[in-house]
Design a protein around this motif. Structure first.
Motif, short mmCIF file in Angstrom:
data_model
loop_
_atom_site.label_atom_id
_atom_site.label_comp_id
_atom_site.label_asym_id
_atom_site.label_seq_id
_atom_site.Cartn_x
_atom_site.Cartn_y
_atom_site.Cartn_z
N HIS A 131 0.83 -1.20 0.00
CA HIS A 131 0.00 0.00 0.00
C HIS A 131 0.87 1.26 0.00
O HIS A 131 2.05 1.21 0.34
N HIS A 132 0.26 2.34 -0.38
CA HIS A 132 0.91 3.66 -0.31
C HIS A 132 -0.17 4.72 -0.15
O HIS A 132 -1.38 4.43 -0.27
N CYS A 133 0.24 5.93 0.14
CA CYS A 133 -0.72 7.02 0.35
C CYS A 133 -1.54 7.27 -0.90
O CYS A 133 -1.05 7.12 -2.03
N ASN A 134 -2.77 7.65 -0.70
CA ASN A 134 -3.62 8.10 -1.81
C ASN A 134 -3.15 9.50 -2.21
O ASN A 134 -3.28 10.46 -1.43
N VAL A 191 7.78 16.38 4.12
CA VAL A 191 7.04 15.10 4.13
C VAL A 191 5.97 15.15 5.21
O VAL A 191 6.20 15.66 6.31
N VAL A 192 4.79 14.63 4.89
CA VAL A 192 3.68 14.59 5.85
C VAL A 192 3.06 13.19 5.84
O VAL A 192 3.25 12.43 4.89
N PRO A 193 2.34 12.82 6.92
CA PRO A 193 1.61 11.54 6.90
C PRO A 193 0.55 11.55 5.81
O PRO A 193 0.16 12.61 5.32
N CYS A 194 0.08 10.37 5.45
CA CYS A 194 -0.95 10.24 4.41
C CYS A 194 -2.16 11.11 4.77
O CYS A 194 -2.67 11.04 5.89
N GLN A 195 -2.61 11.90 3.80
CA GLN A 195 -3.68 12.87 4.05
C GLN A 195 -5.06 12.38 3.61
O GLN A 195 -6.07 12.83 4.14
N SER A 196 -5.11 11.50 2.63
CA SER A 196 -6.41 11.08 2.06
C SER A 196 -6.56 9.57 2.02
O SER A 196 -7.16 9.03 1.10
N GLY A 197 -6.00 8.92 3.00
CA GLY A 197 -6.12 7.46 3.05
C GLY A 197 -5.03 6.77 2.24
O GLY A 197 -3.99 7.36 1.94
N TRP A 198 -5.30 5.53 1.88
CA TRP A 198 -4.29 4.71 1.22
C TRP A 198 -4.86 4.02 -0.01
O TRP A 198 -6.08 3.84 -0.14
N VAL A 199 -3.96 3.61 -0.86
CA VAL A 199 -4.30 2.80 -2.03
C VAL A 199 -3.64 1.44 -1.82
O VAL A 199 -2.44 1.37 -1.54
N TYR A 200 -4.41 0.36 -1.98
CA TYR A 200 -3.92 -0.98 -1.69
C TYR A 200 -3.79 -1.81 -2.96
O TYR A 200 -4.60 -1.71 -3.87
N ASP A 201 -2.77 -2.65 -2.97
CA ASP A 201 -2.58 -3.58 -4.09
C ASP A 201 -3.56 -4.75 -3.92
O ASP A 201 -3.53 -5.45 -2.91
N SER A 202 -4.41 -4.95 -4.90
CA SER A 202 -5.44 -6.00 -4.82
C SER A 202 -5.09 -7.23 -5.65
O SER A 202 -5.94 -8.09 -5.87
N SER A 203 -3.84 -7.32 -6.11
CA SER A 203 -3.46 -8.46 -6.95
C SER A 203 -3.41 -9.76 -6.16
O SER A 203 -3.68 -10.84 -6.69
N PHE A 259 -4.66 -9.97 -2.56
CA PHE A 259 -5.85 -10.00 -1.69
C PHE A 259 -6.89 -9.04 -2.25
O PHE A 259 -6.60 -7.85 -2.40
N LYS A 260 -8.06 -9.56 -2.53
CA LYS A 260 -9.13 -8.69 -3.01
C LYS A 260 -9.55 -7.73 -1.92
O LYS A 260 -9.80 -6.54 -2.16
N SER A 261 -9.63 -8.24 -0.70
CA SER A 261 -10.02 -7.41 0.43
C SER A 261 -9.57 -8.08 1.73
O SER A 261 -9.72 -9.29 1.89
N THR A 262 -9.02 -7.30 2.64
CA THR A 262 -8.66 -7.79 3.97
C THR A 262 -9.14 -6.78 5.00
O THR A 262 -9.61 -5.69 4.65
N LEU A 263 -9.03 -7.13 6.26
CA LEU A 263 -9.37 -6.18 7.31
C LEU A 263 -8.55 -4.90 7.19
O LEU A 263 -9.04 -3.80 7.44
N VAL A 264 -7.30 -5.07 6.80
CA VAL A 264 -6.39 -3.93 6.69
C VAL A 264 -6.88 -2.94 5.64
O VAL A 264 -6.98 -1.73 5.89
N SER A 265 -7.21 -3.44 4.45
CA SER A 265 -7.67 -2.55 3.39
C SER A 265 -9.10 -2.06 3.64
O SER A 265 -9.47 -0.96 3.21
N GLN A 266 -9.89 -2.85 4.34
CA GLN A 266 -11.28 -2.46 4.61
C GLN A 266 -11.36 -1.34 5.62
O GLN A 266 -12.15 -0.38 5.46
N PHE A 267 -10.54 -1.41 6.67
CA PHE A 267 -10.64 -0.45 7.77
C PHE A 267 -9.36 0.38 7.95
O PHE A 267 -9.20 1.03 8.99
#
Length: 565
Positions: A57-60, A116-128, A130-138
């Motif tokens: 994942h990385h910052c949005n 440099v600042v912390p992520c401001q608008s959430g994150w973008v996750y690699d879905s190749s 895992f389609k969805s996990t708790l981490v990407s969901q919440f």
């Protein structure tokens, strides 16, 4: 002395069960009926490895593109001008530039002093993967990444309290009724957790799922063992444990095919739907019925057992009034509680030692099982290897338990598990193959220790308190399991800190197991009196010939009583 002799001369439950055949088709059917609920257990207990996996994942960075600059850039260039790189050359997962750094397109190495600042608008996750996990969901990353461990801890806390709760209910209301309650409540809470809309909601329902699953865990083994004769307790205990291995191995394949965490939760729960439909076929424990004064109902089940096992002479040998003569040693109206586990000296020692051993074995097992990264292998492959190594370990336990008994195996497997963990600490990381082999060996030994412990515990406690005893032991074990994920967070202080803790704990708990009495090839104790009146080191006379019938063992005990002054 005369009263003791008369009690000894009365028929024991093992004699009655022997007349109905303590290991026939009836017991096989009961074992089969317990397969599906047991397969469900590892699917939930180790589910966190997959539903809480952290995808790349990385910052949005969309908030930085106010003028459409990204439209002319490649994906790599977009990240280059938006996200700083770490020392290993990868893009940061938790930070971004405060504004676009277009100069990095020509000079990608000069990032010194850039804001440099912390992520401001959430994150973008690699879905190749895992389609969805708790981490990407919440968004359980960066400052909240510890919540993935907390999810596992909440589940095991539920298992811990469920063990205590259902331990009391099972000894008071019977095994069969409470088992149905556990089936239905597990299904309800699992479905609720799968449709959770927040992490708090998910954690709450995972706690309740663990609470309900705990009842299935402790009831399934006790109910099965209480219907089996002395000679076949070992094979039933080992085969019951092998079902866990099958379920654990299947989990790796199911998780590989189902990469959406919600669907995965529902899938591993689905076997319980069948168990609810077949619940009415499960018999109540005849041992429990007798010690609670329900001899008529116990006789009904025993007669059915004899019929299925083709013992046509059972009704002519054993009459309903015969069950009234089965010694209980105490008033049947007595309501047993956890306090009874510590009222008498020998049972109190067994209770304390068993709790320590369960804590050590369980925390070590889950400390290994929930840490399946860092060996250079695929997540699913590592989990499968960890699961399949349990098979030879458990088969070995079948032969060594019959030959050496429970105590030696409990001590040996647990101490060796601790040594494997600690030796792995001093092996350099570049020898990752050797480290992986040693870790897998430790995992196998840890599971072998668990296999012995489940059977050992059911044999240590008397029938009137067996479910309470197993419930208490499971409580201590799940306490260790709930703390294990939190111990792994100590690697932030020192990478080897968790391994040191687990290794030392394994060795110490293994040594405590040496203080427990041997239970191999002896009659299950029915009452507290059976525990307190035995010689030190075992519950009753441990015969040389393991093929002796319960009737011969009782005769040998009676003769030994007559020889005493």
């Amino acid at each position: 002395m005369l009263q003791t002799r008369n009690a000894k001369n009365r028929m024991k439950f093992e004699n009655v069960l022997d007349e109905a055949n303590g290991f026939g088709r009836y017991q096989v059917v009961l074992f089969v009926l317990m397969v599906l609920p047991r397969i469900t257990l590892p699917g939930h207990f180790l589910l966190n490895n997959f539903i809480a996996a952290t995808p790349s994942h990385h910052c949005n960075i969309s908030c930085l593109d106010s003028s459409g600059v990204f439209d002319t850039m490649t994906p790599e260039d977009r990240l280059t001008v938006s996200i700083p790189k770490q020392e290993d050359g990868t893009f940061s997962s938790c930070h971004m530039f405060s504004q676009l750094q277009l100069s990095l397109l020509t000079n990608k190495t000069n990032t010194t002093g850039l804001p440099v600042v912390p992520c401001q608008s959430g994150w973008v996750y690699d879905s190749s993967k895992f389609k969805s996990t708790l981490v990407s969901q919440f968004d359980l990353v960066c400052n909240t990444k510890g919540l993935t461990k907390a999810a596992a801890t909440m589940f095991f806390i539920g298992v811990m309290f469920g063990a205590v709760f259902y331990g009391v209910l099972c000894d008071k209301y019977g095994r069969k009724t409470i088992l149905l309650v556990c089936y239905i409540s597990t299904i309800i809470f699992s479905v609720a957790s799968a449709v959770s809309t927040s992490f708090i909601m998910f954690a709450a329902f995972r706690f309740l799922t663990g609470f309900s699953l705990s009842g299935i865990s402790i009831i399934a083994i006790v109910l099965t063992i209480e219907w089996v004769d002395i000679q076949h307790r070992t094979i039933i205990g080992v085969c019951s444990s092998l079902i866990w291995t099958v379920g654990n191995s299947l989990l790796a394949g199911v998780a590989y095919l189902i990469t959406d965490w919600r669907i995965l939760v529902l899938t591993v729960t689905s076997p319980l739907v069948i168990t609810v439909a077949t619940w009415w076929l499960i018999p109540e424990s005849a041992r429990w019925l007798i010690v609670n004064g329900k001899t008529a109902e116990a006789y009904k089940y025993l007669k059915k057992c004899a019929h299925v096992n083709r013992r046509s002479d059972f009704t002519s040998t054993i009459k309903p009034q015969t069950l009234c003569e089965v010694v209980t040693g105490e008033k049947q109206s007595h309501n047993y509680t956890y306090v009874d586990l510590i009222k008498t000296p020998r049972l109190r020692r067994i209770t304390i030692y068993t709790g320590i051993v369960w804590y050590g074995v369980t925390s070590t097992y889950y400390g290994i099982s929930l840490n399946i990264t860092g060996f250079g292998l695929d997540l699913y492959l590592t989990h499968f290897i960890y699961a399949i190594i349990e098979l030879p370990a458990k088969l070995l336990m079948y032969f060594t338990m019959k030959k050496l008994g429970r105590r030696v195996n409990q001590v040996g497997t647990q101490v060796l598990t601790g040594l494997c963990i600690m030796i792995n600490i001093i092996i350099p990381k570049e020898y990752w193959i050797f480290r992986t082999v040693l870790a897998v060996l430790g995992k196998g030994l840890s599971e072998a220790s668990f296999t012995v412990l489940f059977l050992y515990t059911t044999e240590l406690f008397p029938t009137v308190l067996r479910q309470n005893g197993v419930g208490y032991a499971s409580f201590m074990g799940r306490l260790g399991a709930s703390i294990a994920p939190l111990i792994m967070l100590l690697e932030d202080l020192w990478p080897h800190f968790p391994q040191v803790v687990f290794g030392v704990m394994a060795v110490l708990s293994g040594l405590v197991a040496a203080l427990l009495p041997e239970t191999n090839n002896i009659r299950l104790p029915e009452t507290i009196e059976d525990i307190e009146q035995t010689r030190k080191g075992s519950f009753c006379m441990n015969t040389q010939d393991q093929s002796d019938s319960p009737l011969k063992r009782d005769l040998a005990e009676d003769l030994s009583l007559n020889d005493r002054p």
